[in-house]
Design a protein around this motif. Structure first.
Motif, PDB file in Angstrom:
ATOM      1  N   LYS A   1       0.806  -1.227   0.000  1.00  0.00           N
ATOM      2  CA  LYS A   1       0.000   0.000   0.000  1.00  0.00           C
ATOM      3  C   LYS A   1       0.835   1.271   0.000  1.00  0.00           C
ATOM      4  CE  LYS A   1      -3.756  -2.369   2.419  1.00  0.00           C
ATOM      5  NZ  LYS A   1      -4.608  -2.416   3.640  1.00  0.00           N
ATOM      6  N   ASN A   2       2.075   1.191   0.456  1.00  0.00           N
ATOM      7  CA  ASN A   2       2.928   2.379   0.499  1.00  0.00           C
ATOM      8  C   ASN A   2       3.833   2.506  -0.720  1.00  0.00           C
ATOM      9  OD1 ASN A   2       1.957   3.177   3.066  1.00  0.00           O
ATOM     10  ND2 ASN A   2       3.353   1.737   4.068  1.00  0.00           N
ATOM     11  N   GLU A   3       3.685   1.593  -1.665  1.00  0.00           N
ATOM     12  CA  GLU A   3       4.496   1.646  -2.878  1.00  0.00           C
ATOM     13  C   GLU A   3       4.037   2.785  -3.786  1.00  0.00           C
ATOM     14  OE1 GLU A   3       6.523   1.599  -6.109  1.00  0.00           O
ATOM     15  OE2 GLU A   3       7.135   0.428  -4.350  1.00  0.00           O
ATOM     16  N   ARG A   4       4.977   3.543  -4.315  1.00  0.00           N
ATOM     17  CA  ARG A   4       4.632   4.718  -5.128  1.00  0.00           C
ATOM     18  C   ARG A   4       3.843   4.356  -6.384  1.00  0.00           C
ATOM     19  NH1 ARG A   4       9.916   8.050  -6.319  1.00  0.00           N
ATOM     20  NH2 ARG A   4      10.611   5.992  -7.028  1.00  0.00           N
TER      21      ARG A   4
ATOM     22  N   ARG B   1       0.213   4.349  -5.517  1.00  0.00           N
ATOM     23  CA  ARG B   1      -0.227   5.462  -4.671  1.00  0.00           C
ATOM     24  C   ARG B   1      -1.577   5.984  -5.167  1.00  0.00           C
ATOM     25  NH1 ARG B   1       4.242   9.756  -3.251  1.00  0.00           N
ATOM     26  NH2 ARG B   1       4.864   7.953  -1.976  1.00  0.00           N
ATOM     27  N   GLY B   2      -2.523   6.146  -4.259  1.00  0.00           N
ATOM     28  CA  GLY B   2      -3.860   6.619  -4.617  1.00  0.00           C
ATOM     29  C   GLY B   2      -4.827   5.520  -4.993  1.00  0.00           C
TER      30      GLY B   2
ATOM     31  N   ASN C   1       1.377   7.221 -12.306  1.00  0.00           N
ATOM     32  CA  ASN C   1       2.342   6.949 -11.250  1.00  0.00           C
ATOM     33  C   ASN C   1       3.661   6.443 -11.820  1.00  0.00           C
ATOM     34  OD1 ASN C   1       0.582   7.722  -9.241  1.00  0.00           O
ATOM     35  ND2 ASN C   1       0.023   5.648  -8.620  1.00  0.00           N
TER      36      ASN C   1
ATOM     37  N   TYR D   1       6.701   8.786 -10.946  1.00  0.00           N
ATOM     38  CA  TYR D   1       7.614   8.324  -9.908  1.00  0.00           C
ATOM     39  C   TYR D   1       8.781   7.488 -10.438  1.00  0.00           C
ATOM     40  CZ  TYR D   1       3.912   9.809  -6.718  1.00  0.00           C
ATOM     41  OH  TYR D   1       2.976  10.543  -6.037  1.00  0.00           O
TER      42      TYR D   1
END
Length: 301
Positions: A175-178, A181-182, A286, A290
């Motif tokens: 869930k915290n992977e760029r 994200r979103g 993303n 990123y």
């Protein structure tokens, strides 16, 4: 900001009708902004359709993006006019000395073949090796993902007892992977494939991270820990009617194993419903932001 594409590319008129901001080459030349350079290795048979699908997803970026379309020199496409290929495509020999910020490798309808039996496999290997030093991040789609995993990490593809065909629910694992994200915790992706990835080999790799999976469709999104390689087993770039077109094509061929795509049609009707467009756009944005823009040098050495 716009995507920068040739004036006469068929996708330009389609995207403009959808109010996606596109810029022709002459106008882009006069802007004092370095565009992100993306090379698209288009292995799909309907190349104009694939061009439009991919450009649509990247068209909402705040970046100016310049595209180079690439085809293997060792394979002659049968479903796209020679004039279109000559005008908009190039081959690897003309770009091997260039640097690109990102690359997209599309799918291809050749799952039944061993990788070594694909007519352009040796050339594809050369391109994938070149990408390691000449591309900041590469996004591989469907068969392109299987080919990339096999070449870079030795992960084999396996035959499925029946085709994975439909629109499937996926769970985000990182869930915290760029790259995600979103994203909602659950999201949808179309799949259309007869093969899958060897999960035992994938899970044994210490160079890769599994970012999302589906109970029905299996692993979907994989990224290397250095973010240079991204693998996507589904087809989020697909239009609303693409799975329907594939289904009708297979029915017309009287294939005995044809089943209707799962979770694709509205209840009590044969009308497709698109439930993947928002996350598809976010995924490509993303990746471009990123993994490409924030990682690529302003000037390649």
């Amino acid at each position: 900001m716009p995507i920068n594409i040739p004036i006469h590319l068929p996708a330009k008129q389609v995207l403009e009708s959808e109010h996606i901001f596109v810029m022709d080459e002459s106008r882009a030349f006069h802007q004092d902004i370095r565009p992100q350079r993306i090379v698209i290795l288009n292995l799909m048979p309907k190349k104009i359709q694939t061009e439009t699908q991919l450009l649509r997803l990247l068209g909402n970026s705040p970046l100016q993006v310049h595209f180079t379309f690439l085809i293997p020199s060792t394979h002659t496409p049968k479903n796209t006019a020679r004039q279109h290929l000559d005008e908009f495509y190039t081959t690897f020999s003309s770009i091997r000395d260039k640097k690109f910020d990102g690359m997209i490798v599309t799918g291809a309808p050749i799952e039944h073949l061993a990788f070594e039996d694909v007519s352009y496999w040796e050339e594809l290997k050369e391109i994938l090796e070149w990408s390691k030093s000449n591309v900041t991040s590469t996004l591989h789609i469907c068969w392109g993902a299987q080919a990339g995993l096999y070449y870079h990490y030795g992960i084999e593809k396996v035959n499925l007892p029946k085709k994975t065909f439909g629109v499937f629910e996926h769970t985000v694992l990182e869930k915290n992977e760029r790259l995600v994200r979103g994203f909602d915790e659950l999201y949808y992706v179309p799949h259309s494939r007869h093969t899958d990835i060897n999960m035992e080999q994938l899970e044994a790799s210490d160079e890769l991270r599994i970012l999302s999976t589906s109970k029905e469709a299996g692993v979907c999104l994989i990224a290397s820990k250095d973010e240079k390689q991204v693998f996507l087993t589904g087809h989020p770039e697909y239009d609303t009617n693409t799975l329907l077109q594939e289904y009708e094509r297979d029915v017309s061929r009287n294939l005995s194993s044809v089943e209707a795509p799962k979770h694709y049609f509205r209840e009590d009707s044969k009308e497709p419903v698109n439930r993947w467009k928002a996350h598809a756009t976010l995924l490509f944005m993303n990746w471009l932001n990123y993994y490409v823009y924030q990682e690529t040098p302003y000037e390649w050495e």
